[in-house]
Design a protein around this motif. Structure first.
Motif, PDB file in Angstrom:
ATOM      1  N   TYR A  20       8.788  11.788  -6.249  1.00 59.04           N
ATOM      2  CA  TYR A  20       8.288  12.855  -7.125  1.00 59.04           C
ATOM      3  C   TYR A  20       8.939  12.715  -8.502  1.00 59.04           C
ATOM      4  CZ  TYR A  20       6.815  15.023  -2.761  1.00 59.04           C
ATOM      5  OH  TYR A  20       6.232  15.263  -1.546  1.00 59.04           O
ATOM      6  N   VAL A  21       8.112  12.768  -9.526  1.00 58.88           N
ATOM      7  CA  VAL A  21       8.604  12.801 -10.908  1.00 58.88           C
ATOM      8  C   VAL A  21       8.149  14.137 -11.470  1.00 58.88           C
ATOM      9  CG1 VAL A  21       8.464  11.771 -13.194  1.00 58.88           C
ATOM     10  CG2 VAL A  21       8.505  10.294 -11.168  1.00 58.88           C
ATOM     11  N   GLU A  22       9.139  14.960 -11.815  1.00 60.79           N
ATOM     12  CA  GLU A  22       8.847  16.321 -12.300  1.00 60.79           C
ATOM     13  C   GLU A  22       7.922  17.065 -11.331  1.00 60.79           C
ATOM     14  OE1 GLU A  22      10.237  17.846 -15.262  1.00 60.79           O
ATOM     15  OE2 GLU A  22      11.534  16.145 -14.876  1.00 60.79           O
ATOM     16  N   GLY A  23       8.147  16.864 -10.040  1.00 63.73           N
ATOM     17  CA  GLY A  23       7.387  17.573  -9.006  1.00 63.73           C
ATOM     18  C   GLY A  23       6.029  16.987  -8.672  1.00 63.73           C
ATOM     19  N   GLU A  24       5.621  15.945  -9.379  1.00 65.57           N
ATOM     20  CA  GLU A  24       4.311  15.316  -9.137  1.00 65.57           C
ATOM     21  C   GLU A  24       4.476  14.071  -8.263  1.00 65.57           C
ATOM     22  OE1 GLU A  24       1.274  16.439 -10.288  1.00 65.57           O
ATOM     23  OE2 GLU A  24       2.370  18.187 -11.051  1.00 65.57           O
ATOM     24  N   ASN A  25       3.529  13.856  -7.345  1.00 66.87           N
ATOM     25  CA  ASN A  25       3.534  12.632  -6.542  1.00 66.87           C
ATOM     26  C   ASN A  25       3.449  11.427  -7.470  1.00 66.87           C
ATOM     27  OD1 ASN A  25       3.480  14.164  -4.229  1.00 66.87           O
ATOM     28  ND2 ASN A  25       1.363  13.714  -3.716  1.00 66.87           N
ATOM     29  N   ALA A  26       4.423  10.531  -7.360  1.00 65.48           N
ATOM     30  CA  ALA A  26       4.461   9.363  -8.239  1.00 65.48           C
ATOM     31  C   ALA A  26       4.406   8.047  -7.475  1.00 65.48           C
ATOM     32  CB  ALA A  26       5.721   9.394  -9.104  1.00 65.48           C
ATOM     33  N   GLY A  27       4.796   8.051  -6.208  1.00 60.77           N
ATOM     34  CA  GLY A  27       4.793   6.807  -5.446  1.00 60.77           C
ATOM     35  C   GLY A  27       5.420   6.968  -4.088  1.00 60.77           C
ATOM     36  N   ILE A  28       5.605   5.838  -3.437  1.00 63.03           N
ATOM     37  CA  ILE A  28       6.245   5.764  -2.122  1.00 63.03           C
ATOM     38  C   ILE A  28       7.326   4.700  -2.204  1.00 63.03           C
ATOM     39  CG2 ILE A  28       5.934   5.126   0.312  1.00 63.03           C
ATOM     40  CD1 ILE A  28       4.525   7.761  -0.292  1.00 63.03           C
ATOM     41  N   VAL A  29       8.479   4.979  -1.631  1.00 65.53           N
ATOM     42  CA  VAL A  29       9.564   4.007  -1.546  1.00 65.53           C
ATOM     43  C   VAL A  29      10.137   4.070  -0.133  1.00 65.53           C
ATOM     44  CG1 VAL A  29      11.405   5.578  -2.334  1.00 65.53           C
ATOM     45  CG2 VAL A  29      11.636   3.105  -2.690  1.00 65.53           C
ATOM     46  N   GLY A  30      10.561   2.922   0.347  1.00 63.00           N
ATOM     47  CA  GLY A  30      11.161   2.894   1.675  1.00 63.00           C
ATOM     48  C   GLY A  30      11.821   1.561   1.924  1.00 63.00           C
ATOM     49  N   PHE A  31      12.368   1.445   3.130  1.00 70.86           N
ATOM     50  CA  PHE A  31      12.980   0.178   3.503  1.00 70.86           C
ATOM     51  C   PHE A  31      12.887  -0.013   5.005  1.00 70.86           C
ATOM     52  CE2 PHE A  31      16.448   3.112   4.128  1.00 70.86           C
ATOM     53  CZ  PHE A  31      17.200   2.600   5.167  1.00 70.86           C
ATOM     54  N   ILE A  32      12.937  -1.266   5.375  1.00 69.49           N
ATOM     55  CA  ILE A  32      12.980  -1.651   6.784  1.00 69.49           C
ATOM     56  C   ILE A  32      14.415  -2.089   7.047  1.00 69.49           C
ATOM     57  CG2 ILE A  32      12.131  -3.270   8.517  1.00 69.49           C
ATOM     58  CD1 ILE A  32       9.566  -3.493   6.722  1.00 69.49           C
ATOM     59  N   PRO A  33      15.118  -1.398   7.951  1.00 72.55           N
ATOM     60  CA  PRO A  33      16.506  -1.794   8.243  1.00 72.55           C
ATOM     61  C   PRO A  33      16.572  -3.210   8.815  1.00 72.55           C
ATOM     62  CG  PRO A  33      15.983   0.350   9.207  1.00 72.55           C
ATOM     63  CD  PRO A  33      14.688  -0.245   8.735  1.00 72.55           C
ATOM     64  N   VAL A  34      17.645  -3.916   8.480  1.00 71.62           N
ATOM     65  CA  VAL A  34      17.855  -5.262   8.997  1.00 71.62           C
ATOM     66  C   VAL A  34      18.703  -5.146  10.261  1.00 71.62           C
ATOM     67  CG1 VAL A  34      18.874  -7.530   8.546  1.00 71.62           C
ATOM     68  CG2 VAL A  34      17.676  -6.294   6.717  1.00 71.62           C
ATOM     69  N   GLU A  35      18.126  -5.591  11.368  1.00 71.78           N
ATOM     70  CA  GLU A  35      18.821  -5.534  12.649  1.00 71.78           C
ATOM     71  C   GLU A  35      20.098  -6.369  12.590  1.00 71.78           C
ATOM     72  OE1 GLU A  35      17.379  -6.565  16.983  1.00 71.78           O
ATOM     73  OE2 GLU A  35      15.851  -5.422  15.876  1.00 71.78           O
ATOM     74  N   GLY A  36      21.200  -5.804  13.035  1.00 70.21           N
ATOM     75  CA  GLY A  36      22.466  -6.515  13.063  1.00 70.21           C
ATOM     76  C   GLY A  36      23.184  -6.568  11.726  1.00 70.21           C
ATOM     77  N   ALA A  37      22.608  -5.950  10.702  1.00 75.44           N
ATOM     78  CA  ALA A  37      23.237  -5.930   9.380  1.00 75.44           C
ATOM     79  C   ALA A  37      23.218  -4.485   8.865  1.00 75.44           C
ATOM     80  CB  ALA A  37      22.515  -6.857   8.415  1.00 75.44           C
ATOM     81  N   PRO A  38      24.226  -3.707   9.233  1.00 73.34           N
ATOM     82  CA  PRO A  38      24.237  -2.305   8.809  1.00 73.34           C
ATOM     83  C   PRO A  38      24.217  -2.171   7.288  1.00 73.34           C
ATOM     84  CG  PRO A  38      26.277  -2.887   9.959  1.00 73.34           C
ATOM     85  CD  PRO A  38      25.409  -4.098   9.955  1.00 73.34           C
ATOM     86  N   TYR A  39      23.611  -1.090   6.834  1.00 73.60           N
ATOM     87  CA  TYR A  39      23.551  -0.756   5.402  1.00 73.60           C
ATOM     88  C   TYR A  39      22.731  -1.765   4.597  1.00 73.60           C
ATOM     89  CZ  TYR A  39      27.583   1.746   7.217  1.00 73.60           C
ATOM     90  OH  TYR A  39      28.406   2.502   8.004  1.00 73.60           O
ATOM     91  N   THR A  40      21.814  -2.457   5.268  1.00 72.21           N
ATOM     92  CA  THR A  40      20.985  -3.476   4.623  1.00 72.21           C
ATOM     93  C   THR A  40      19.523  -3.184   4.927  1.00 72.21           C
ATOM     94  OG1 THR A  40      22.735  -5.107   4.909  1.00 72.21           O
ATOM     95  CG2 THR A  40      20.528  -5.965   4.494  1.00 72.21           C
ATOM     96  N   GLY A  41      18.675  -3.336   3.900  1.00 73.24           N
ATOM     97  CA  GLY A  41      17.267  -3.080   4.129  1.00 73.24           C
ATOM     98  C   GLY A  41      16.354  -3.888   3.230  1.00 73.24           C
ATOM     99  N   PHE A  42      15.145  -4.131   3.743  1.00 78.73           N
ATOM    100  CA  PHE A  42      14.076  -4.726   2.954  1.00 78.73           C
ATOM    101  C   PHE A  42      13.338  -3.595   2.270  1.00 78.73           C
ATOM    102  CE2 PHE A  42      14.861  -8.148   5.920  1.00 78.73           C
ATOM    103  CZ  PHE A  42      14.753  -9.262   5.115  1.00 78.73           C
TER     104      PHE A  42
END
Length: 143
Positions: A42-64
């Motif tokens: 959200y930018v100023e309360g408006e839908n602006a996009g989608i963000v996310g990550f896929i966790p890397v198995e066996g590598a904590p705190y790491t994501g695609f």
């Protein structure tokens, strides 16, 4: 810069909004197991996009990481601030981004916020393992 003047927040993932975004087809759609790692931007309360990550198995705190922005919010210098917010929420230390080689705008935007291209030998190895397509590159950022 646009991102310096506006509030950027991450909220619950909105599947309907995700499906409405041009470019959403280029990222992996979240599953029940991974949806908790995806957010509506959200930018100023408006839908602006989608963000996310896929966790890397066996590598904590790491994501695609994956991001898609609505056309009105592209090219405004937002991805650094968006990724920083996601890093904070999920305590990520290492981010990987897989990008189509022809998407020079995305490659440049990721370089601008500290992502580095993996060495050619690593890219070749990933391709040989079937983990990276010939038309893709992979970048990495340590936080």
């Amino acid at each position: 810069m646009f991102s310096d003047y506006f509030a950027i927040n991450l909220g619950d993932f909105n599947q309907e909004f995700f499906e409405s975004l041009d470019g959403g087809r280029h990222i992996v759609s979240p599953t029940i197991a991974t949806e908790k790692y995806y957010h509506t931007v959200y930018v100023e309360g408006e839908n602006a996009g989608i963000v996310g990550f896929i966790p890397v198995e066996g590598a904590p705190y790491t994501g695609f990481v994956q991001i898609v922005l609505a056309p009105a919010y592209r090219g405004k210098g937002l991805i650094g601030k968006i990724y920083d917010r996601m890093i904070e929420i999920h305590n990520l230390k290492t981010l990987y981004a897989t990008i189509d080689k022809t998407n020079t705008t995305s490659i440049h935007a990721h370089e601008k916020i500290g992502f580095k291209m993996l060495p050619d030998a690593e890219l070749a190895d990933l391709r040989n393992q079937g983990l990276l397509e010939s038309y893709e590159i992979r970048m990495k950022r340590n936080t």
